[in-house]
Write a protein that holds these residues in place. Structure first.
Motif, mmCIF file in Angstrom:
data_model
loop_
_atom_site.group_PDB
_atom_site.id
_atom_site.type_symbol
_atom_site.label_atom_id
_atom_site.label_comp_id
_atom_site.label_asym_id
_atom_site.label_seq_id
_atom_site.Cartn_x
_atom_site.Cartn_y
_atom_site.Cartn_z
ATOM 1 N N UNK A 161 -8.718 16.885 5.429
ATOM 2 C CA UNK A 161 -7.868 18.016 5.806
ATOM 3 C C UNK A 161 -7.051 18.509 4.620
ATOM 4 N N UNK A 162 -6.499 17.590 3.848
ATOM 5 C CA UNK A 162 -5.695 17.991 2.684
ATOM 6 C C UNK A 162 -6.553 18.701 1.646
ATOM 7 N N UNK A 219 -8.907 26.052 0.346
ATOM 8 C CA UNK A 219 -8.799 27.348 1.010
ATOM 9 C C UNK A 219 -7.536 28.093 0.593
ATOM 10 N N UNK A 220 -6.455 27.365 0.359
ATOM 11 C CA UNK A 220 -5.198 27.997 -0.072
ATOM 12 C C UNK A 220 -5.396 28.708 -1.412
ATOM 13 N N UNK A 221 -6.176 28.088 -2.271
ATOM 14 C CA UNK A 221 -6.365 28.634 -3.612
ATOM 15 C C UNK A 221 -7.434 29.724 -3.669
ATOM 16 N N UNK A 222 -8.098 30.004 -2.551
ATOM 17 C CA UNK A 222 -9.155 31.014 -2.521
ATOM 18 C C UNK A 222 -8.653 32.265 -1.822
ATOM 19 N N UNK A 239 -17.119 29.732 -1.728
ATOM 20 C CA UNK A 239 -16.956 28.952 -2.963
ATOM 21 C C UNK A 239 -15.934 27.838 -2.792
ATOM 22 N N UNK A 240 -14.840 28.136 -2.071
ATOM 23 C CA UNK A 240 -13.815 27.121 -1.813
ATOM 24 C C UNK A 240 -14.393 25.993 -0.965
ATOM 25 N N UNK A 241 -15.232 26.349 0.011
ATOM 26 C CA UNK A 241 -15.852 25.315 0.841
ATOM 27 C C UNK A 241 -16.835 24.481 0.034
#
Length: 145
Positions: free
Chosen positions: A97-98, A104-107, A114-116
């Protein structure tokens, strides 16, 4: 059957193999075979206590080969099912989760895939290691087939 495991309203110990008579063990073995097929992954009680042979429930660890497909992601218990013997199921779910939240926060919205993919790159090996270590532990107690 009075085994002394529960006195009053307090459980003093788990039911032990030596507490079970052979008819009970035979019945449990038949039920396990009917519901689960050939017993595997459980521990024969005679190995633990010298009592009659019976089998615990099979433990089936899940080792993922991927965590992401497009915009779909698996995390926590959906991503990996380790043996309870690892003691890391809950903690690993928190780590998933972290990591997912961080990626996702940075995307921005257009770079979610790409974040996934970055999340999967970070968390796939730990998830696989957790499942494989649980399998190794489980099979260390199972008789050779």
């Amino acid at each position: 059957m009075a085994c002394g495991a529960v006195r009053g309203r307090i459980a003093h110990h788990s039911l032990r193999a030596a507490d079970l008579d052979q008819d009970v063990c035979d019945g449990l073995t038949r039920e396990a075979a009917r519901g689960c097929g050939r017993p595997r992954g459980g521990t024969p009680s005679s190995t633990l206590s010298g009592g009659p042979t019976s089998w615990g429930p099979p433990i089936a660890e899940y080792v993922p080969d991927r965590l992401v497909r497009g915009r779909m992601v698996r995390a926590g218990d959906a991503a990996h099912v380790p043996s309870p013997m690892t003691g890391r199921g809950f903690g690993s779910s928190l780590d998933d989760a972290a990591a997912l939240a961080r990626h996702l926060r940075d995307a921005d919205g257009n770079s979610a895939p790409g974040a996934l993919a970055d999340y999967e790159a970070e968390r796939l090996a730990p998830a696989q290691g957790l499942g494989l270590s649980g399998q190794a532990f489980t099979w260390s107690f199972a008789p050779s087939a």
